[in-house]
Design a protein around this motif. Structure first.
Motif, PDB file in Angstrom:
ATOM      1  N   PRO A  70       0.848  -1.189   0.000  1.00 17.85           N
ATOM      2  CA  PRO A  70       0.000   0.000   0.000  1.00 17.85           C
ATOM      3  C   PRO A  70       0.887   1.244   0.000  1.00 17.85           C
ATOM      4  O   PRO A  70       1.678   1.464   0.921  1.00 17.85           O
ATOM      5  CB  PRO A  70      -0.789  -0.126   1.305  1.00 17.85           C
ATOM      6  CG  PRO A  70       0.114  -0.908   2.212  1.00 17.85           C
ATOM      7  CD  PRO A  70       0.947  -1.811   1.327  1.00 17.85           C
ATOM      8  N   LEU A  71       0.756   2.070  -1.020  1.00 19.44           N
ATOM      9  CA  LEU A  71       1.675   3.180  -1.227  1.00 19.44           C
ATOM     10  C   LEU A  71       0.932   4.510  -1.296  1.00 19.44           C
ATOM     11  O   LEU A  71      -0.151   4.588  -1.889  1.00 19.44           O
ATOM     12  CB  LEU A  71       2.472   2.967  -2.510  1.00 19.44           C
ATOM     13  CG  LEU A  71       3.298   1.674  -2.579  1.00 19.44           C
ATOM     14  CD1 LEU A  71       3.829   1.442  -3.992  1.00 19.44           C
ATOM     15  CD2 LEU A  71       4.442   1.709  -1.572  1.00 19.44           C
ATOM     16  N   VAL A  72       1.521   5.535  -0.705  1.00 16.87           N
ATOM     17  CA  VAL A  72       0.971   6.889  -0.757  1.00 16.87           C
ATOM     18  C   VAL A  72       2.100   7.867  -1.035  1.00 16.87           C
ATOM     19  O   VAL A  72       3.281   7.515  -1.015  1.00 16.87           O
ATOM     20  CB  VAL A  72       0.268   7.289   0.560  1.00 16.87           C
ATOM     21  CG1 VAL A  72      -0.949   6.439   0.822  1.00 16.87           C
ATOM     22  CG2 VAL A  72       1.248   7.239   1.726  1.00 16.87           C
ATOM     23  N   SER A  73       1.702   9.111  -1.272  1.00 19.25           N
ATOM     24  CA  SER A  73       2.664  10.198  -1.399  1.00 19.25           C
ATOM     25  C   SER A  73       2.637  11.029  -0.121  1.00 19.25           C
ATOM     26  O   SER A  73       1.572  11.305   0.436  1.00 19.25           O
ATOM     27  CB  SER A  73       2.321  11.085  -2.600  1.00 19.25           C
ATOM     28  OG  SER A  73       2.436  10.366  -3.808  1.00 19.25           O
ATOM     29  N   VAL A  74       3.815  11.421   0.326  1.00 14.92           N
ATOM     30  CA  VAL A  74       3.964  12.211   1.546  1.00 14.92           C
ATOM     31  C   VAL A  74       4.810  13.436   1.220  1.00 14.92           C
ATOM     32  O   VAL A  74       5.881  13.308   0.614  1.00 14.92           O
ATOM     33  CB  VAL A  74       4.646  11.393   2.663  1.00 14.92           C
ATOM     34  CG1 VAL A  74       4.845  12.258   3.912  1.00 14.92           C
ATOM     35  CG2 VAL A  74       3.832  10.150   2.997  1.00 14.92           C
ATOM     36  N   THR A  75       4.359  14.604   1.601  1.00 18.24           N
ATOM     37  CA  THR A  75       5.131  15.819   1.381  1.00 18.24           C
ATOM     38  C   THR A  75       5.968  16.121   2.617  1.00 18.24           C
ATOM     39  O   THR A  75       5.446  16.229   3.727  1.00 18.24           O
ATOM     40  CB  THR A  75       4.211  17.007   1.060  1.00 18.24           C
ATOM     41  OG1 THR A  75       3.503  16.731  -0.148  1.00 18.24           O
ATOM     42  CG2 THR A  75       5.029  18.285   0.860  1.00 18.24           C
ATOM     43  N   ILE A  76       7.272  16.252   2.392  1.00 16.18           N
ATOM     44  CA  ILE A  76       8.230  16.536   3.455  1.00 16.18           C
ATOM     45  C   ILE A  76       8.800  17.924   3.217  1.00 16.18           C
ATOM     46  O   ILE A  76       9.279  18.232   2.123  1.00 16.18           O
ATOM     47  CB  ILE A  76       9.341  15.478   3.483  1.00 16.18           C
ATOM     48  CG1 ILE A  76       8.746  14.094   3.775  1.00 16.18           C
ATOM     49  CG2 ILE A  76      10.417  15.838   4.510  1.00 16.18           C
ATOM     50  CD1 ILE A  76       9.757  12.973   3.741  1.00 16.18           C
ATOM     51  N   CYS A  77       8.747  18.751   4.245  1.00 16.43           N
ATOM     52  CA  CYS A  77       9.220  20.138   4.139  1.00 16.43           C
ATOM     53  C   CYS A  77      10.217  20.444   5.249  1.00 16.43           C
ATOM     54  O   CYS A  77      10.183  19.829   6.321  1.00 16.43           O
ATOM     55  CB  CYS A  77       8.063  21.129   4.265  1.00 16.43           C
ATOM     56  SG  CYS A  77       6.733  20.926   3.066  1.00 16.43           S
TER      57      CYS A  77
END
Length: 413
Positions: A70-77
């Protein structure tokens, strides 16, 4: 080498650290050993949203062309920045661990994440221990964005950061070092399990765990890591919808499916799209995150529900095992087991186990299977991995957080 992801737990702590591991399997596809197969972490910008508190999950092969990921996109700042951000694709959704982990090879050098420092000014670095290997890398502060949610300046792990190339003996001796995206099977982990920290009080009070280290340019030594500086479950730091998550995935046919999408919804009972409804609540041990599975009259007391495991892993001497590590019965088996929470609630669970070798060979385009099982790590453990999620909505409640189903930690479905 072809690889499929198999996620199993490392359990030697008071708060359970359940992390992904990799088991080499045949017939899973993919030949490229270069981290560039991952797409080098995706693009800049935010992840796509379905609702203000939800993101899409894709069951796909990921960078190593595996199955049941199960894969998602994560925004890292960078902390408190709206410009120094990068969206990392192919992050494993993992209800069996807590914390964000990302490979340095997919994180842009232009994203200035500050190093987490201990009181003496040394760098905090982690050896996160997997069943089949460990990830080594510094603890750094970052903002984590998903949908409309933001966790500000929380500790995450950056795996295989070249600033800390020398892996301590304690980490090397406790497992293979998974230092590439390819060896792990994903660009990183979105750990959204039942605990707020990835290790908890055990790592805060003792130094013999071999998980957290104090590092200078010359040496690293094991150290007690304050709980606030340990890698953290990002959901617990959202301003709203911060008491847990719900994962909804459709059922898949017996032969598997090539493309499956679902939802990761933040919060439990906080919005119209995350209501518990009639879901059965199974409380788990607040120190270990475990409950009991009764299977063929045996009480498997170290059981857990884990989206990051790509099969159902349990002890069964009567089912032949494949060379791949899954089970290969002569014909598909229809089995049952019973979940029993610490609250005494029981629920019978039917499940099937197919011949993994035949199934994967005959359906080479499929990446989602609901009937894969394999041997567990011990005789008292049942790992209810991703096949359990197909055709269900499964809730994971974070420790100490109030929900309509009671205070976490618990699972509900």
């Amino acid at each position: 080498m072809n690889n499929c992801n198999r996620k199993l737990p490392w359990l030697a702590r008071w708060h359970v650290l359940l992390l992904a591991c990799v088991l080499a399997l045949a017939a899973c596809g993919g030949d490229d050993d270069d981290d560039s197969a991952s797409g080098n972490g995706g693009s800049t910008g935010g992840s796509s949203t379905v609702a203000a508190n939800a993101v899409s999950i894709a069951i796909g092969g990921g960078p190593a062309n595996n199955i049941n990921l199960p894969l998602v996109s994560v925004t890292i700042c960078a902390p408190n920045s709206s410009r120094d951000c990068q969206t990392i694709d192919n992050m494993l959704v993992d209800t069996g661990s807590s914390g964000v982990r990302v490979y340095a090879s997919v994180l842009a050098p232009s994203i200035p994440l500050p190093q987490e420092l201990l009181a003496d000014g040394s760098a905090l670095v982690e050896c996160a221990q997997f069943a089949d290997g460990n990830t080594w890398g510094p603890v750094m502060r970052a903002d984590i964005k998903m949908a409309s949610q933001l966790a500000t300046a929380i500790p995450i792990q950056v795996i295989a950061d070249t600033r800390f190339p020398a892996v301590p003996t304690e980490c090397v001796n406790s497992g293979e070092i998974l230092d590439t995206v390819r060896s792990f099977g994903a660009n990183g982990v979105l750990g959204i399990g039942v605990f707020q920290e990835d290790c908890g009080i055990a790592c805060a009070l003792t130094i013999g765990h071999g998980i957290y280290f104090s590092c200078t340019t010359a040496t690293c030594r094991t150290v007690a890591a304050p709980m606030a500086q340990q890698v953290q479950n990002p959901v617990a730091f959202f301003a709203t919808d911060n008491n847990g998550v719900a994962i909804t995935l459709p059922a898949v046919p017996a032969e598997g499916a090539a493309n499956v999408t679902g939802l990761l919804v933040f919060g439990i009972g906080t919005q119209s799209n995350n209501a518990l409804g009639s879901a059965t609540v199974l409380t788990v041990d607040p120190d270990t995150g475990l409950f009991t599975t009764i299977y063929k009259g045996n009480a498997l007391r170290r059981s857990f529900i884990d989206s990051g495991s790509n099969g159902l892993f349990f002890p069964e001497s009567t089912i032949p095992a494949c060379t791949s590590g899954f089970y290969c019965p002569p014909a598909t088996l229809s089995l049952t087991a019973t979940h029993q929470g610490l609250n005494g609630v029981q629920r019978e669970i039917p499940f099937t186990v197919a011949n993994a070798d035949v199934l994967i060979k005959n359906n080479p385009g499929a990446r989602a299977y609901g009937n894969l099982g394999g041997p567990g790590l011990s005789v008292d453990m049942f790992d209810w991995g991703l096949p359990f999620y197909f055709g269900r909505t499964v809730f994971t409640a974070i420790e100490g957080r109030a929900t309509p189903g009671g205070v976490g930690p618990y699972y509900a479905y």
